[in-house]
Design a protein around this motif. Structure first.
Motif, PDB file in Angstrom:
ATOM      1  N   GLY A 109      -8.787 -38.808  63.922  1.00 25.79           N
ATOM      2  CA  GLY A 109      -9.996 -39.388  64.481  1.00 25.79           C
ATOM      3  C   GLY A 109     -10.030 -40.902  64.361  1.00 25.79           C
ATOM      4  O   GLY A 109     -11.074 -41.518  64.513  1.00 25.79           O
ATOM      5  N   THR A 110      -8.880 -41.511  64.086  1.00 25.35           N
ATOM      6  CA  THR A 110      -8.780 -42.966  63.983  1.00 25.35           C
ATOM      7  C   THR A 110      -7.823 -43.474  65.052  1.00 25.35           C
ATOM      8  O   THR A 110      -7.066 -42.704  65.631  1.00 25.35           O
ATOM      9  N   LEU A 112      -8.518 -44.564  67.993  1.00 31.63           N
ATOM     10  CA  LEU A 112      -8.891 -43.940  69.262  1.00 31.63           C
ATOM     11  C   LEU A 112      -8.507 -44.820  70.441  1.00 31.63           C
ATOM     12  O   LEU A 112      -8.731 -46.023  70.428  1.00 31.63           O
ATOM     13  N   TRP A 116     -11.075 -42.996  75.423  1.00 27.92           N
ATOM     14  CA  TRP A 116     -11.972 -42.048  74.763  1.00 27.92           C
ATOM     15  C   TRP A 116     -13.377 -42.619  74.607  1.00 27.92           C
ATOM     16  O   TRP A 116     -14.267 -41.951  74.081  1.00 27.92           O
ATOM     17  N   GLY A 117     -13.587 -43.869  74.996  1.00 31.12           N
ATOM     18  CA  GLY A 117     -14.912 -44.469  74.921  1.00 31.12           C
ATOM     19  C   GLY A 117     -15.442 -44.620  73.513  1.00 31.12           C
ATOM     20  O   GLY A 117     -16.651 -44.592  73.293  1.00 31.12           O
ATOM     21  N   GLY A 118     -14.561 -44.740  72.529  1.00 31.50           N
ATOM     22  CA  GLY A 118     -14.989 -44.954  71.147  1.00 31.50           C
ATOM     23  C   GLY A 118     -15.447 -43.713  70.413  1.00 31.50           C
ATOM     24  O   GLY A 118     -15.917 -43.793  69.292  1.00 31.50           O
ATOM     25  N   SER A 119     -15.315 -42.527  71.032  1.00 33.22           N
ATOM     26  CA  SER A 119     -15.738 -41.316  70.327  1.00 33.22           C
ATOM     27  C   SER A 119     -14.592 -40.308  70.258  1.00 33.22           C
ATOM     28  O   SER A 119     -13.778 -40.203  71.159  1.00 33.22           O
ATOM     29  N   PHE A 120     -14.550 -39.580  69.141  1.00 29.69           N
ATOM     30  CA  PHE A 120     -13.525 -38.571  68.905  1.00 29.69           C
ATOM     31  C   PHE A 120     -13.828 -37.331  69.724  1.00 29.69           C
ATOM     32  O   PHE A 120     -14.967 -36.877  69.773  1.00 29.69           O
ATOM     33  N   LYS A 121     -12.799 -36.775  70.368  1.00 36.33           N
ATOM     34  CA  LYS A 121     -13.026 -35.546  71.127  1.00 36.33           C
ATOM     35  C   LYS A 121     -11.721 -34.779  71.325  1.00 36.33           C
ATOM     36  O   LYS A 121     -10.670 -35.362  71.530  1.00 36.33           O
TER      37      LYS A 121
END
Length: 159
Positions: A109-110, A112, A116-121
């Motif tokens: 989750g780092t 990114l 990903w737009g700054g979010s984990f997915k």
């Protein structure tokens, strides 16, 4: 392993070393399998990219493409770097690592990517940092099991 009450005083160290090696082998095997099971798998590349290094880490990653042996519920075989899996011994350091370029964002989750737009997915709802969670759980469990095995050996008169 020796049977109960068959060890002499001089054999205790060998017995404990063998016990420790058995625990090292089972822990590394289980950690590899559990990390691979938790790894999201669309093409199978990330899952097949896990490697175990004995006192070493590799920067090589599988080529881009499909890896059917690592898709769905399939768990690929262990890959050892600098040793043959199944020969783990106490005193060595075993690193389970993945050099696929997107392993860090998907597994930890780092790092990114901007896309990903700054979010984990992930599609599978992966928990960021799952490799560390798996290894910490196994480390604690293995230490408890080892301590119990030593206590059982003492009670059984082996040591």
């Amino acid at each position: 392993m020796s049977r109960l009450n068959e060890l002499g005083f001089d054999d205790v160290e060998d017995y404990l070393t063998q016990l420790g090696n058995n625990f090292a082998q089972s822990t590394v095997l289980e950690a590899d399998a559990r990390i691979k099971e938790a790894t999201p798998s669309t093409t199978g590349r990330l899952r097949v990219g896990w490697q175990i290094g004995e006192n070493a880490i590799s920067s090589s990653a599988p080529d881009a493409g499909e890896y059917p042996e690592a898709q769905g519920q399939s768990i690929p075989e262990m890959k050892g770097i600098n040793y043959q899996p199944g020969t783990e011994t106490i005193g060595n350091v075993y690193n389970i690592h993945n050099a696929v370029e997107y392993a860090e964002p998907v597994c930890m989750g780092t790092g990114l990517p901007p896309s990903w737009g700054g979010s984990f997915k992930t599609r599978e709802g992966t928990i960021p940092g799952f490799p560390e969670l798996v290894t910490k759980e196994l480390e604690a469990d293995s230490q408890r099991r080892f301590n119990k095995a030593v206590q059982d050996a003492r009670r059984g008169g082996i040591i």
